[in-house]
Design an enzyme around this catalytic site. Structure first.
Site, PDB file in Angstrom:
ATOM      1  CG  HIS A 198       0.409   6.072  -0.672  1.00 33.02           C
ATOM      2  ND1 HIS A 198      -0.681   6.336  -1.471  1.00 33.02           N
ATOM      3  CD2 HIS A 198      -0.100   5.604   0.508  1.00 33.02           C
ATOM      4  CE1 HIS A 198      -1.800   6.038  -0.818  1.00 33.02           C
ATOM      5  NE2 HIS A 198      -1.463   5.596   0.378  1.00 33.02           N
ATOM      6  CG  HIS A 250      -1.882   1.106   1.309  1.00 31.51           C
ATOM      7  ND1 HIS A 250      -3.236   0.929   1.134  1.00 31.51           N
ATOM      8  CD2 HIS A 250      -1.707   2.437   1.553  1.00 31.51           C
ATOM      9  CE1 HIS A 250      -3.854   2.097   1.261  1.00 31.51           C
ATOM     10  NE2 HIS A 250      -2.940   3.032   1.528  1.00 31.51           N
ATOM     11  CD  GLU A 251       1.412   3.463   3.615  1.00 34.35           C
ATOM     12  OE1 GLU A 251       1.610   4.548   3.025  1.00 34.35           O
ATOM     13  OE2 GLU A 251       0.360   3.209   4.217  1.00 34.35           O
TER      14      GLU A 251
END
Length: 246
Positions: A129, A125-126
């Site tokens: 980003h 997920h990160e």
């Protein structure tokens, strides 16, 4: 926010830096601890930190989602270094992780990540980003639509809305359920780091949803499970080889 320093007389860059610090202080309290971030396997003798470091290492070495993202980051000129770009820390609330744009560093909440599968999802997920931060001029702190777009992409591509995860949440069996899950998870992620109403967060997600949901880079497809992620990684490697020979 309550207790924020007086911003009068500051330029746009200074105000943005203050906003970054306020968010980091609220959610990731160790971010402002004299800059002494916990890094490296031997940075702490606490069991939670050692477990976090070991889980991170396994994720970086074995998870197909993460291996693709690491290759894509390197290909985009933003190679990731484990000791420089990841930090295991204690976090406030139920937050599992975050991307600190001011340092280009991924925070892993060692007090809230309790198993390997969870670590895999958080790192994926990160990293999405981080990939967005690398390839585009993302205004994380003053443009809610930019944040919403990256959260939609992270929820869509990280496996967070996989059938298995949704069954554990007792959410399944609905038409277009994946899209619904992505909207809900993106909204929750925004609310975890921004002091805004749910209505404002949902509106931002709705405004960017169609274009950002259909942006599958660097996967090229929605990787619904590890098998899809392995295929996506293979396709990315072949695409990379193709363009390098042009």
């Amino acid at each position: 926010m309550a207790g924020a320093p007086d911003e009068r007389g500051r330029g746009p860059a200074a105000r943005e830096q203050l906003q970054q610090q306020h968010v980091s202080c609220q959610v990731f309290p160790e971010r402002l601890a004299q800059g002494n971030l916990q890094q490296g396997f031997f940075s702490s003798f606490f069991t939670s930190n050692q477990k976090c470091q070991l889980r991170l290492l396994k994720t970086l070495e074995t998870n197909p989602y993460v291996k693709l993202l690491l290759d894509a980051m390197k290909h985009s000129g933003c190679a990731v270094n484990k000791d420089r770009h990841f930090s295991c820390e204690d976090c406030n609330g139920n937050v599992s992780g975050g991307f600190d744009a001011s340092t280009s560093q991924i925070v892993l909440c060692q007090n809230n990540i309790h198993n390997q599968a969870h670590m895999n999802r958080v790192v994926t997920h990160e990293l999405i980003h981080a990939f967005d931060h690398c390839r585009a001029h993302v205004d994380w702190f003053t443009n809610i639509r930019h944040l919403a777009c990256s959260e939609v992409r992270a929820a869509n591509l990280s496996g967070d809305c996989s059938l298995v995860n949704e069954i554990f949440r007792l959410h399944f069996g609905l038409k277009q359920h994946h899209q619904t899950c992505v909207r809900d998870r993106a909204t929750l992620s925004i609310l975890a780091v921004r002091n805004i109403s749910k209505e404002v967060a949902k509106k931002a997600v709705d405004e960017v949803f169609e274009s950002c949901f259909n942006d599958h880079e660097p996967f090229g497809r929605i990787p619904h499970n590890k098998t899809y992620a392995r295929y996506a990684h293979r396709d990315f490697e072949n695409r990379d080889r193709y363009y390098s020979n042009i």
